[in-house]
Write a protein that holds these residues in place. Sequence first.
Motif, PDB file in Angstrom:
ATOM      1  N   TYR A   1      27.337  10.131  59.123  1.00  0.00           N
ATOM      2  CA  TYR A   1      27.577   9.009  58.197  1.00  0.00           C
ATOM      3  C   TYR A   1      28.117   9.516  56.863  1.00  0.00           C
ATOM      4  CZ  TYR A   1      24.849   6.730  61.760  1.00  0.00           C
ATOM      5  OH  TYR A   1      24.415   6.275  62.962  1.00  0.00           O
ATOM      6  N   GLN A   2      27.631  10.689  56.468  1.00  0.00           N
ATOM      7  CA  GLN A   2      28.014  11.237  55.160  1.00  0.00           C
ATOM      8  C   GLN A   2      29.450  11.767  55.150  1.00  0.00           C
ATOM      9  OE1 GLN A   2      24.673  13.901  54.376  1.00  0.00           O
ATOM     10  NE2 GLN A   2      25.099  13.594  52.191  1.00  0.00           N
ATOM     11  N   TYR A   3      29.803  12.513  56.159  1.00  0.00           N
ATOM     12  CA  TYR A   3      31.086  13.234  56.114  1.00  0.00           C
ATOM     13  C   TYR A   3      32.050  12.911  57.257  1.00  0.00           C
ATOM     14  CZ  TYR A   3      28.073  16.037  53.097  1.00  0.00           C
ATOM     15  OH  TYR A   3      27.203  16.430  52.130  1.00  0.00           O
ATOM     16  N   LEU A   4      31.521  12.959  58.487  1.00  0.00           N
ATOM     17  CA  LEU A   4      32.432  12.891  59.630  1.00  0.00           C
ATOM     18  C   LEU A   4      33.041  11.502  59.804  1.00  0.00           C
ATOM     19  CD1 LEU A   4      33.541  14.771  61.724  1.00  0.00           C
ATOM     20  CD2 LEU A   4      31.618  14.226  63.236  1.00  0.00           C
ATOM     21  N   LYS A   5      32.169  10.474  59.637  1.00  0.00           N
ATOM     22  CA  LYS A   5      32.646   9.096  59.834  1.00  0.00           C
ATOM     23  C   LYS A   5      33.761   8.776  58.818  1.00  0.00           C
ATOM     24  CE  LYS A   5      30.773   4.415  60.330  1.00  0.00           C
ATOM     25  NZ  LYS A   5      31.018   3.699  59.098  1.00  0.00           N
ATOM     26  N   PRO A   6      33.477   8.982  57.490  1.00  0.00           N
ATOM     27  CA  PRO A   6      34.566   8.678  56.538  1.00  0.00           C
ATOM     28  C   PRO A   6      35.816   9.514  56.804  1.00  0.00           C
ATOM     29  CG  PRO A   6      32.598   9.485  55.389  1.00  0.00           C
ATOM     30  CD  PRO A   6      32.254   9.351  56.822  1.00  0.00           C
ATOM     31  N   PHE A   7      35.609  10.753  57.219  1.00  0.00           N
ATOM     32  CA  PHE A   7      36.759  11.628  57.482  1.00  0.00           C
ATOM     33  C   PHE A   7      37.575  11.089  58.657  1.00  0.00           C
ATOM     34  CE2 PHE A   7      38.362  15.258  60.001  1.00  0.00           C
ATOM     35  CZ  PHE A   7      39.254  15.793  59.083  1.00  0.00           C
ATOM     36  N   MET A   8      36.884  10.707  59.744  1.00  0.00           N
ATOM     37  CA  MET A   8      37.573  10.191  60.933  1.00  0.00           C
ATOM     38  C   MET A   8      38.316   8.899  60.603  1.00  0.00           C
ATOM     39  SD  MET A   8      36.643  12.205  63.569  1.00  0.00           S
ATOM     40  CE  MET A   8      36.994  11.218  64.963  1.00  0.00           C
TER      41      MET A   8
ATOM     42  N   LYS B   1      43.415   6.200  59.788  1.00  0.00           N
ATOM     43  CA  LYS B   1      44.279   5.315  58.995  1.00  0.00           C
ATOM     44  C   LYS B   1      45.576   6.010  58.603  1.00  0.00           C
ATOM     45  CE  LYS B   1      40.641   2.817  56.746  1.00  0.00           C
ATOM     46  NZ  LYS B   1      39.851   3.125  55.595  1.00  0.00           N
ATOM     47  N   SER B   2      45.515   7.336  58.561  1.00  0.00           N
ATOM     48  CA  SER B   2      46.660   8.092  58.039  1.00  0.00           C
ATOM     49  C   SER B   2      47.879   7.922  58.945  1.00  0.00           C
ATOM     50  CB  SER B   2      46.251   9.562  57.942  1.00  0.00           C
ATOM     51  OG  SER B   2      47.373  10.357  57.985  1.00  0.00           O
ATOM     52  N   LYS B   3      49.051   7.887  58.331  1.00  0.00           N
ATOM     53  CA  LYS B   3      50.286   7.677  59.102  1.00  0.00           C
ATOM     54  C   LYS B   3      50.810   9.009  59.652  1.00  0.00           C
ATOM     55  CE  LYS B   3      51.621   3.213  58.011  1.00  0.00           C
ATOM     56  NZ  LYS B   3      50.596   2.803  57.090  1.00  0.00           N
TER      57      LYS B   3
END
Length: 672
Positions: free
Chosen positions: A657-664, A669-671
């Motif tokens: 929840y802290q790192y991997l989820k936001p990173f994924m 979202k990245s193009k």
Amino acid sequence: MSEITSSIPLQINPDLQEERDKASFNVTELTHIIYGGIEKTKKRKRLEKLLFSDPFFQEYQNVRAFGSRSEYYAASVKKSTKIFKLRRQHKWTDEEYETVLDICHDDLALTLHHTMFIPALERLATEDQKSKWLTLAKQYKIIGTYAQTELGHGTYLQGLETTATYDPQTREFVMNTPTLSAMKWWPGSLGKSSNHALVLATLIISGKKYGMHPFLVQLRSMDDHKVLPGVRVGDIGAKMGGNSVDNGYLILDNVRIPRNNMLMKNAQVSPDGKFVTRGPSKANYATMMLIRVQICTMAYQVVSSGATIGIRYSAVRRQSKLDPQDREPKILEYQTQQYKIFPGLAMSYAFLFASRSLTRKYEEAFAEIQRGDFKSLPELHCLSSGLKSFCSEHSVRQVEIIRQSCGGHGYLNAAGLGMLVNAAAPMITVEGENTVMYLQLARYILKRFAGAMSGQQLDGSTSYLSMDPATYVCPVMSETDCRNLTALCDIYRYRSYMTVCRVARQVQHDMESDMPQHVAINKNLVDLVRAAKAHSYYIVVKDFVEGVDALVASAPVIKVLRTLCCFYAAHGIAEYSGDFLESEAVGLHQLKWIKNLQVSLLGEIRPDAVALVDAFDYHDITLSSALGCYDGNAYERLFKSTENDPMNKEEVHPSYYQYLKPFMEEMNKSKL
Ligand SMILES: CCCCCCCCCCCCC/C=C/C(=O)SCCNC(=O)CCNC(=O)[C@H](O)C(C)(C)COP(=O)(O)OP(=O)(O)OC[C@H]1O[C@@H](n2cnc3c(N)ncnc32)[C@H](O)[C@@H]1OP(=O)(O)O
Ligand SMILES: Cc1cc2nc3c(=O)[nH]c(=O)nc-3n(C[C@H](O)[C@H](O)[C@H](O)COP(=O)(O)OP(=O)(O)OC[C@H]3O[C@@H](n4cnc5c(N)ncnc54)[C@H](O)[C@@H]3O)c2cc1C
């Protein structure tokens, strides 16, 4: 639904059972020999049962594997206090208590109290002082450590900087740490546990230095364990292993202690400040010698534990193909696997006999010393220095080889091997760094060799230095002779003689060429250590051969031990063949025969390998290894060990929840 579970089968792994069924000798008979008789084995079993019926001892393993450093230390303090209480409750003798510590096989937080503090009081205090301090220590009314090593000096005791300055006005010693490098650094149980320390410091009276002496200093309040004024003490930090022990630092700032707190068995300071010594100047080094002797026994425990794990695992692990038509073989079938593990097995028995012989010599000499007769002290100091170094060096190296022989699983904490290697590694450093201790032995050997050259009749472990080398003929004349243990022992003796002789002549030659003695010695240090190692190897082989020869046992037990002894000696010659050839203890023919024998002995040891480690009779909790457990259910136990891993507590780790989820989410979202 998958049928894979971590439940441990009730039956012994059939692969291991098959090994036990084919043993050529009676395992229980050998166990009794190892522990010194049926009664001692029974007593050990009773103590084991008493300890391990307490679930704490099982839980402790989990804290050790998965707890933080602080949790591990706390659990270890609990374990120490539990054992102390049990000792009082059951009125254990010293021997029973030692057995319990052997069963625990672990660095206890308060270990220094019984390994060094009490023995130091026994050896360095007067009878009056003993009746006060030793009584308190034995009743656990004070907890102490042995504080000798400083940040700047461990080896060179004459370089210690802590001072104890006598003040005749108040009849006190003023204890000081004058510099950063003078702070005590390393003593076990010092950081957080001990309320007292035996501080080794340079005695100063009226500005004159009188060498290193022991002083009993209180560090913490007996009411609330708070640090006393003038004392700064703490833990020195996490180590490679042994993290249950709070090795500490200590700074003393004008701490005053009564005159009677100097332990005065070997030297006294009178109330008006007069200094009087008794006995030899090294009498205050007595505690270190005791522990050096004990390290040889520890080395036996370390290597025999490693061999037990390695051999049992190799008997249940199957891998690859030998016979393409057959199923995958046990990895123990591979000659290379045997070559990695059997030297550790043979070494275990070699060190068992060598440490037993050294302990006996120590006890005899100690009894003489107690009666004021110090004549065996130099011999004992050198023998214990050499064997401490030899046994620690070889056992640590061999257990690491066994760890590697267990492949990937050997790298897991649950295998117990990494922890064993890391816990045992300091044996090389403590109680005198090995090179330095080998050099103490070398110094003694050189003196004895010079004595022999001038016609002195030598006795003790170096008596062979008066041999006439011209009479030596390699006693191995055929392949069959290689199995003759006396012949193998003679080869070691001659190799040692020649190694000593060569370096002695070189040092003498260098000194005769006008080189100052210290320069000549330093120019030859590597060869001096080589000579001390050759001498130590000879002593270990000799003790093994003599130990087996003296055994009263059944023919099958004698046979298997003789095979191991032969393998131990042959393996050493093969491994250090350069030295044996150079000294002409063997020729090329003999070396070839001995190497052949070494390899063929692997096959002879193979059927008895499991039985030979079963004879050590280590409890599963003592071994603490999923790979080496008695039932051989290694895979189930490995899988079971993951259940206690805090990493497996939640299905999704908080780091997701802290790192991997936001990173994924960001990546998705990245193009790009
Ligand atoms: C199954 C799992 C098990 C896991 C196992 C885990 C193990 C973990 C470890 C356990 C805990 C360990 C606790 C550790 C405690 C410590 O380490 S305490 C600190 C120990 N420190 C040392 O050992 C210091 C080493 N240094 C010395 O001993 C000396 O300084 C020296 C190197 C011996 C030199 O001494 P020095 O005073 O400088 O002497 P010299 O002037 O050189 O003279 C030497 C002469 O003295 C003789 N000599 C030296 N020591 C002794 C002695 N103990 N007894 C008798 N004689 C001695 C020496 O032979 C020389 O004699 P001569 O040649 O005749 O002059
Ligand atoms: C786990 C652990 C527990 C310990 N527990 C205690 C304890 O309870 N109480 C206590 O007082 N101490 C304790 N010690 C300290 C220990 O006794 C010393 O570390 C040890 O005596 C070695 O001294 P040193 O660290 O000064 O090594 P050094 O002497 O600095 O050794 C470093 C290198 O210098 C070389 N060297 C040094 N002198 C010579 C020489 N004369 N000739 C050739 N080479 C030389 C050595 O061979 C080595 O390679 C402990 C240490 C450890 C690691």
